[in-house]
Write a protein that holds these residues in place. Structure first.
Motif, PDB file in Angstrom:
ATOM      1  N   GLN A 338     -33.654  39.856  14.039  1.00 20.63           N
ATOM      2  CA  GLN A 338     -33.780  38.775  15.003  1.00 20.63           C
ATOM      3  C   GLN A 338     -35.134  38.839  15.698  1.00 20.63           C
ATOM      4  OE1 GLN A 338     -30.564  38.594  17.784  1.00 20.63           O
ATOM      5  NE2 GLN A 338     -31.420  36.907  18.969  1.00 20.63           N
ATOM      6  N   LEU A 339     -35.757  37.680  15.898  1.00 18.22           N
ATOM      7  CA  LEU A 339     -37.057  37.627  16.548  1.00 18.22           C
ATOM      8  C   LEU A 339     -36.918  37.871  18.045  1.00 18.22           C
ATOM      9  CD1 LEU A 339     -38.627  34.440  14.873  1.00 18.22           C
ATOM     10  CD2 LEU A 339     -38.897  36.831  14.193  1.00 18.22           C
ATOM     11  N   THR A 341     -38.117  37.169  21.971  1.00 15.46           N
ATOM     12  CA  THR A 341     -38.376  35.890  22.643  1.00 15.46           C
ATOM     13  C   THR A 341     -39.810  35.430  22.406  1.00 15.46           C
ATOM     14  OG1 THR A 341     -36.758  36.400  24.369  1.00 15.46           O
ATOM     15  CG2 THR A 341     -38.391  34.697  24.864  1.00 15.46           C
ATOM     16  N   PHE A 344     -40.191  34.326  18.782  1.00 14.53           N
ATOM     17  CA  PHE A 344     -39.514  33.054  18.552  1.00 14.53           C
ATOM     18  C   PHE A 344     -40.354  31.890  19.093  1.00 14.53           C
ATOM     19  CE2 PHE A 344     -36.216  29.835  19.652  1.00 14.53           C
ATOM     20  CZ  PHE A 344     -35.761  29.599  18.354  1.00 14.53           C
ATOM     21  N   ARG A 348     -41.954  28.809  16.928  1.00 17.36           N
ATOM     22  CA  ARG A 348     -41.637  27.416  17.263  1.00 17.36           C
ATOM     23  C   ARG A 348     -42.885  26.542  17.389  1.00 17.36           C
ATOM     24  NH1 ARG A 348     -36.885  26.160  20.614  1.00 17.36           N
ATOM     25  NH2 ARG A 348     -38.342  25.186  22.067  1.00 17.36           N
TER      26      ARG A 348
END
Length: 524
Positions: A338-339, A341, A344, A348
């Motif tokens: 999982q990336l 914050t 992420f 994005r």
């Protein structure tokens, strides 16, 4: 029919030049290098000024321009391996501009950056693996870079002289470079000029003209040819006097060898296909992704009955929707977990970077806008802007569905490929959840063979004529305007409006306009 012909003619007139598209490509390369936008364009102008002082021929100057502009176009092809050795491939490229890749400084640079950001144990393991055959590993990286750069130069129609020069991007005048150890005049003069211009631009920006001069002097006879260093030093301020940011784009295009060569639709498509395919090389698991998305999105747009211009825009946006991926480190794209914050948020940004790259070409603004929305959702949960349904036209909706479906077919570091059934199921679920337009989902599934019949793009039982009338209502046309546009009587138009209002449950023009926005009916 007449209106469509006018739109097509206008679109043909507004197609970009090849020089504009390649300039946009160079901005993508800037991002992959960790440099500000227009670094390569500024470098190309510096290279031309140096070429003038060397008395190069017009043909050599033309080669200098494009060699400099795209000399690092292969940088994304080895990003996966760069990330393997150095962690953040973009950060290490940015740092490498400040180091002479020779002797102790080069060794110190490698030791500092290997496994950057990893635990000490992990870094030691990576160091041991790399140094077991350091030259072999680095040579392999450079070979993949040069090979992909040469292939892309061929695909986008650049001459054999540019393709040949790109093979020497990592060579040094003193013979200490890679992959072949070429030296002196074995390295084409165009590449020798490009290398100096590329480095000088960064050092001028970081340390001023004096800093650039000091760097070039320190590498005289090493990385750089003394026959280039001396005229550069003699008039460094003049050679480096390129326009300030904002004027660089126009000036660089003015000096492009083929600045007046406007693309036709077929040649533009071929160029965008090439850009998409080479962007996909950044990650092993995205090979062929962009072409597949474009083909699917174009077929779905046709199934929905969009006009030829909208279909072409949707397809072209598919080819280049991921070009912004170049500006995001493979350390993020290849992460199996999982990336964070921060990661992420960086991920994005890639659709925004896509728009930033493409929108610099005026004739690609519509393509850029659709491409930028390929991760937006009707319920506002998408990114990068969190747009809502009323802000997303049908091309946006179709491309988002095509990207989601095709991505599901491909493996990712954090999951296996879902297969056609899994991809279709995910698409339907996202429509049920309010993220995707059901009509766009149906069209994509129809294009992939999941639906036996073609679904309609017209919601709530609206006829084709009622959709046409609603679109004009949303654009502010009066009944009289609509009657003239569609060659109908005002009474007939009024009947269409009343029936459409009844079907969609609104009672006035504002309600009809909002409905059209929500259902992507505002553009043909």
């Amino acid at each position: 029919m007449h209106n469509q012909g006018v739109a097509s003619s206008s679109t043909r007139h507004e197609l970009p030049t090849r020089a504009e598209v390649l300039a946009a490509l160079s901005v993508a390369v800037d991002l992959g290098l960790g440099q500000p936008a227009e670094h390569m364009l500024r470098s190309a102008l510096i290279a031309l000024r140096l070429a003038d002082r060397l008395g190069l021929t017009e043909r050599q100057r033309d080669c200098v321009y494009y060699t400099t502009l795209i000399m690092w176009i292969g940088c994304h092809a080895d990003s996966h391996e760069y990330a393997r050795w150095f962690g953040d491939d973009i950060a290490v490229r940015r740092s490498s501009y400040l180091v002479d890749w020779s002797g102790l400084p080069y060794q110190r640079f490698l030791l500092t950056n290997i496994g950057h950001g990893e635990s000490l144990l992990s870094r030691l393991k990576t160091m041991a693996t790399l140094y077991a055959n350091a030259r072999g590993h680095i040579t392999q990286l450079i070979h993949s870079h040069c090979t992909s750069a040469g292939l892309l130069a061929d695909r986008i129609g650049l001459g054999a002289d540019v393709r040949d020069a790109l093979r020497y991007t990592f060579e040094r005048f003193d013979g200490g470079g890679l992959p072949t150890g070429a030296s002196g005049e074995q390295i084409p003069i165009e590449m020798r000029v490009a290398q100096l211009a590329d480095m000088a631009e960064v050092h001028q920006r970081e340390y001023g003209v004096e800093g650039a001069v000091a760097m070039v002097r320190s590498r005289r006879g090493g990385q750089f040819d003394p026959a280039l260093v001396d005229p550069f030093v003699a008039d460094a301020a003049g050679v480096l006097a390129v326009p300030s940011t904002g004027d660089v784009w126009a000036t660089a295009l003015q000096y492009a060898p083929d600045h007046g060569t406007r693309l036709d639709g077929e040649s533009l498509d071929a160029l965008l296909v090439a850009l998409g395919e080479f962007v996909d090389l950044k990650c092993p698991f995205t090979l062929g992704h962009s072409r597949a998305v474009a083909t699917l999105a174009g077929a779905a747009a046709e199934a929905l009955g969009l006009d030829a211009v909208a279909v072409a825009t949707t397809r072209r946006a598919g080819y280049v929707h991921d070009i912004g991926r170049i500006g995001v480190s493979n350390q993020i794209w290849s992460k199996p977990a999982q990336l964070s914050t921060a990661e992420f948020e960086r991920m994005r940004l890639h659709p925004y970077l896509t728009e930033r790259i493409l929108s610099q070409v005026p004739a690609l603004k519509e393509v850029a806008a659709v491409a930028a929305n390929h991760h937006e959702c009707l319920d506002g949960s998408g990114y990068p802007r969190g747009l809502s349904a009323r802000q997303l036209g049908m091309p946006d909706r179709v491309l988002a569905c095509a990207v989601s479906y095709q991505s599901a077919l491909e493996p990712r570091p954090y999951r296996d490929a879902l297969g056609p059934a899994g991809a279709a199921r995910r698409l339907r679920e996202r429509a049920t959840n309010g993220e995707f337009d059901p009509s766009a989902v149906d069209a994509v599934l129809y294009a992939t063979g999941h639906a036996s019949t073609k679904r309609t793009a017209r919601p709530d039982g609206l006829t084709a004529r009622e959709v046409e009338v609603l679109r004009l209502v949303a654009q502010g046309a009066s009944n009289k305007d609509i009657a003239a546009k569609l060659v109908l009587s005002e009474k007939t138009v009024r009947n269409h409006v009343e029936r459409a209002y009844a079907k969609i449950g609104v009672s006035n023009r504002i309600g009809a306009s909002l409905y059209a926005l929500e259902h992507g009916l505002t553009s043909e």
